[in-house]
Every structure is written in structure tokens, then in C-alpha cells.
Scaffold this motif. Sequence first.
Motif, PDB file in Angstrom:
ATOM      1  N   ALA A   3       0.834  -1.210   0.000  1.00 21.72           N
ATOM      2  CA  ALA A   3       0.000   0.000   0.000  1.00 21.72           C
ATOM      3  C   ALA A   3       0.869   1.261   0.000  1.00 21.72           C
ATOM      4  O   ALA A   3       0.586   2.229  -0.720  1.00 21.72           O
ATOM      5  CB  ALA A   3      -0.929  -0.005   1.208  1.00 21.72           C
ATOM      6  N   ALA A   4       1.936   1.240   0.812  1.00 25.66           N
ATOM      7  CA  ALA A   4       2.825   2.401   0.861  1.00 25.66           C
ATOM      8  C   ALA A   4       3.510   2.608  -0.488  1.00 25.66           C
ATOM      9  O   ALA A   4       3.676   3.750  -0.939  1.00 25.66           O
ATOM     10  CB  ALA A   4       3.864   2.205   1.961  1.00 25.66           C
ATOM     11  N   PHE A   5       3.897   1.511  -1.119  1.00 21.62           N
ATOM     12  CA  PHE A   5       4.536   1.629  -2.429  1.00 21.62           C
ATOM     13  C   PHE A   5       3.572   2.201  -3.460  1.00 21.62           C
ATOM     14  O   PHE A   5       3.928   3.109  -4.219  1.00 21.62           O
ATOM     15  CB  PHE A   5       5.051   0.265  -2.897  1.00 21.62           C
ATOM     16  N   GLU A   6       2.366   1.674  -3.531  1.00 19.52           N
ATOM     17  CA  GLU A   6       1.396   2.129  -4.524  1.00 19.52           C
ATOM     18  C   GLU A   6       1.073   3.609  -4.346  1.00 19.52           C
ATOM     19  O   GLU A   6       0.870   4.338  -5.329  1.00 19.52           O
ATOM     20  CB  GLU A   6       0.110   1.300  -4.425  1.00 19.52           C
ATOM     21  N   GLU A   7       1.080   4.079  -3.112  1.00 17.68           N
ATOM     22  CA  GLU A   7       0.735   5.477  -2.842  1.00 17.68           C
ATOM     23  C   GLU A   7       1.874   6.424  -3.238  1.00 17.68           C
ATOM     24  O   GLU A   7       1.633   7.562  -3.634  1.00 17.68           O
ATOM     25  CB  GLU A   7       0.403   5.649  -1.366  1.00 17.68           C
ATOM     26  N   ASN A   8       3.115   5.931  -3.166  1.00 20.28           N
ATOM     27  CA  ASN A   8       4.265   6.816  -3.356  1.00 20.28           C
ATOM     28  C   ASN A   8       5.154   6.426  -4.530  1.00 20.28           C
ATOM     29  O   ASN A   8       6.208   7.049  -4.733  1.00 20.28           O
ATOM     30  CB  ASN A   8       5.122   6.837  -2.085  1.00 20.28           C
ATOM     31  N   LYS A   9       4.771   5.462  -5.350  1.00 21.71           N
ATOM     32  CA  LYS A   9       5.662   4.921  -6.381  1.00 21.71           C
ATOM     33  C   LYS A   9       6.049   5.962  -7.443  1.00 21.71           C
ATOM     34  O   LYS A   9       7.115   5.850  -8.044  1.00 21.71           O
ATOM     35  CB  LYS A   9       5.019   3.714  -7.048  1.00 21.71           C
TER      36      LYS A   9
END
Length: 525
Positions: A343-349
Motif C-alpha cells: 500500500a505504501a509503495f502504490e501510494e508513493n511509487k
Amino acid sequence: MDMAVIELSRLQFALTALYHFLFVPLTLGLSFLLVIMESLYVMTNRPVWRQVTRFWAKLFGINFVLGVATGITMEFQFGTNWAYYSHYVGDIFGAPLAIEGLMAFFLEATFVGLMFFGWDKMSKQAHLFVTFMVALGSNLSALWILIANGWMQHPAGAVFNPETMRMEVADFGAVLFNPVAQAKFVHTVSAGYVTASVFVLGVSAWFLLKGKWMPLARRSFTVAAAFGLASSLSVVVLGDESGYALTDNQKMKLAAIEAMWHTEPAPAGFAAFGIPSNVDRETHYEVKVPYVLGLIATRSLTGEVTGITELVDQAKVKIGSGIIAYDAVETLKTDAGNPAARAAFEENKANLGYALLLKRFVADPRKADAAAVDKAAWSTVPNVPAMFWVFRAMAGLGFFFVAFFAAAFYFATRRQFGRRWFLRIALLIIPLPWIAAELGWILAEIGRQPWAIEGVLPTFLAASDLSVAQLWTTIAGFTLLYGTLAIVEVRLMLESIRKGPEPIAEPGDADGPAPAGGYAPIAAE
């Protein structure tokens, strides 16, 4: 990574790219000038137009061979000098290059042989079709290469895959119809048309000054004047369109071109003169034309052009977001199913590349302090003085060509081919469009720094693991080889021009004493 290796790798690629681009514009422009000239031959059935077409086709062929030879070298450099770049984005960047080779280059290479050896083996209409296919192939080749380059400037249609640790195509349509690529293609191709027009007009002027091959010289002068006027106008208009594309996709490049250190109230003024300083981070002795930049960049009186300092502040925010994405990627390497990390990756990728900028200052971006973040954010600013002056030199040449071709078109329509002062100017300015084209590439590539792929992959992470000695050796080798090829090419071109066209026997068009009424080699002004 040793920064000396990075800078030498950049230098080597710059030298080979700039050398290759000496041949590309002339190929692009001459190919369509040949189509125009041969179309006139087909329509009029006058042998003089066949003579004109074959003469310029010979010069096209010499230039074409050198362009192909120097372009192949660049393809290999992506693997030899930029190995991590090829690994990281090869799935996207390689696709347009492969299409260029399979479709455009083979189309061009197949028909170019028919164009040179098929004059007496096919009908005039069939040979004209072949010439058109050569021109189409040349311009399609430029299209696919500029799609690849445009993606480097604005990486649309691609996403980072944490499972493969590579960028992958998500939407090939977005790659294909990238607005930056479209603007670069039409602007670059038009610049090629201007280059060829100046070349043809300059050589024709030399013939007129010498009183040689007058029928060919007058006709070539007229075609080049008309084609050059249309092309130079399109270069200026499409250059404006390129500036508009920067507003949405490469804001830092636009701010650097204008040396705009701080955001101004809309509409921003255009800096006609100034002395930018990277040390002071301001522009001294600035002279501005009100409203012009705002109108060019935003097409409105209310649109805002963001300044360098404000863009650096935005970069700091993106770096913070990128650190979160980087931490998530590191977690996913060992725990691919971790939902919080995913989730953190998808939000900040989208900002992962900004975290990679920190690797120049710290080994682990997650351990960067405020000073490292500040350095990384300011590293997103390209060389402002270079951008400022390179753009103005290029734009100034663009407007000069409009005035030059307007005068040439006037003289051609009035059948005034004896203006010695203008013919001398036409001969002397032959190098200028090449200078303008090289400045354009310098502007594009310096303006993208510090990125190999804008916002995705920093240049210092893209290079191969080479030594300084290896790079200096290959730079010296390329310089020697390309210098030799340049001498050969120039000598072949000059010898072909000196020999002139093949003879024809057509009443009223044979070389010899010119009739009265303005057709003398150089009439009194």
C-alpha cells in the motif's frame, strides 16, 4: 559510482550523438526535396528536372551512408556504457528502437537502392513512388527514435514493478502519443527541412556566383527558397509548441531556460537579456519583455510559470515521498506479500526516482538527513546559464532563417538570381542550421539533467561499471574514426559539387551563354 566515469560516459555519448546528428537533418530534409524535384520532373517531363533530382540524390546518398554508419554505434553504446539504464528501462526504451530498425530503417534501406539504380528500369511514376518511400522511411525512422527520446524526457505509460525491479510498459499508446515526443518530432523534422533548404540554396548560390549549371542552380534555388520559408516558419511555430509542452511536463527545464529563480505573478515576462548565476541563484542585469513568457508557456494571461526555487521545494516533498516508496520496495524484496508495504509503495511509487537522487550523497536513502535532501533537491536544477544562452542562440538563428528565406523567396519569385550580396550570404551561412540543430540537442539533454529518465532514473546510476582509462581510450578511438569519416564525407561532397550534374541535351536548358532578361550568370543589380 565514480563521477568521473559518469561524466566521461556522458561525454562519449554526447560526442557520438552530436556527430551523428550532423547527418540526420540533411537526410530528413533532402529526402523530401528530392520528392518535390522529381514530382516536377514527372509533371513537366522536362529532362532538366531529372538532372536536378539526380544531382541532389547523389549528395543525399553520400550523407545517408555516413548517417547510417554513425547511428549504429549509438545503438551499441546503450549496452556498453549504460548497462544499468538498459536493464532498468530496456523493456520500454527498446521497443521504439526495435520498431525503428524493423520498420523504418529497412523500409528506407530497401527503397534507397531502388532509388539510385532504378532510374532506367522503371517508369517515372514508379521511381517517384520509390523516392517518396525513401523520404517516408527517413522520417519514420526519426519518429521512432524521437518517441524513445521523448519518453526519456517524459516517461508516460510505464510503471515500476517491485517484483522484477525494472520499469515496464503499462500503456504503449501513452508511450506512442507522448506529448513531448510529438512536439520534439515535428520540431526536429522541420529543423531538418531548414537544414537541407539552406544547403541546397547555398550550393545553388555558389553555382550562380560561378556562372555554372545555371538551369539547375535557378531551379534548385527556387525550390529551396519556397520549401525553406515554409519550414523555417514551422520551426518557429512548433518551437513555441515545444515551449508549451514544457509547461506541463518539464517545468524545471522551462524555468532554467528562462533563468526564472522565483515564481512571478502571471503572466510572466520573457527575459530578453540577463546574466544568470548558479552561485548567487539569481539573474543579474535582467531585461524582461512583459507577458511574453506567460503567453507562450500557458496560452493565457492567468497561467503561472513556476520558478526554480519553488520547484526545488516541490522536489524536497517528492524526495520525502520517494523515501517511503524506497523503504516499501526494500520490504517487498524480502516479504512480497506484505500488505502495508504494498500500500505504501502504490501510494508513493511515482516519486521513487527522487529517492534515488539521494544515493549520490548517502548509501541508503532512508538514512538521509536534511542536508542530503537539500543537496538532492538542488541537484534537480540543470546548468542555468548554459540553458539560458543556448536557447537564445538557437531561437535567434530560427528567426534569422525566417527572414533569410523570405528574402530568398522574394528574389526567386521575381527571377532575380543575380544579387551577389545575397548569394554570398547564402553560401556563408551553410553551417548555421547545423549549429542551431546541435544547440537544440544540447538544450534538450542538458535540460534533462540530473535524470537519464526524467523523475525515474538519475544519470549517475545509469552507467556501466567502466574505468576512466577505458572511456578515454574509446573517446580517442571514436574521435579518430569519426574525424577520418568527416574528412572523407566532406571531400566526397565537395568533389560531387565541383563536378556538378550529369549533362543533358535539352533546347533552352543547356549550359552556355544565357539569354537576356535576367538569366545572365550574375546580372548587374
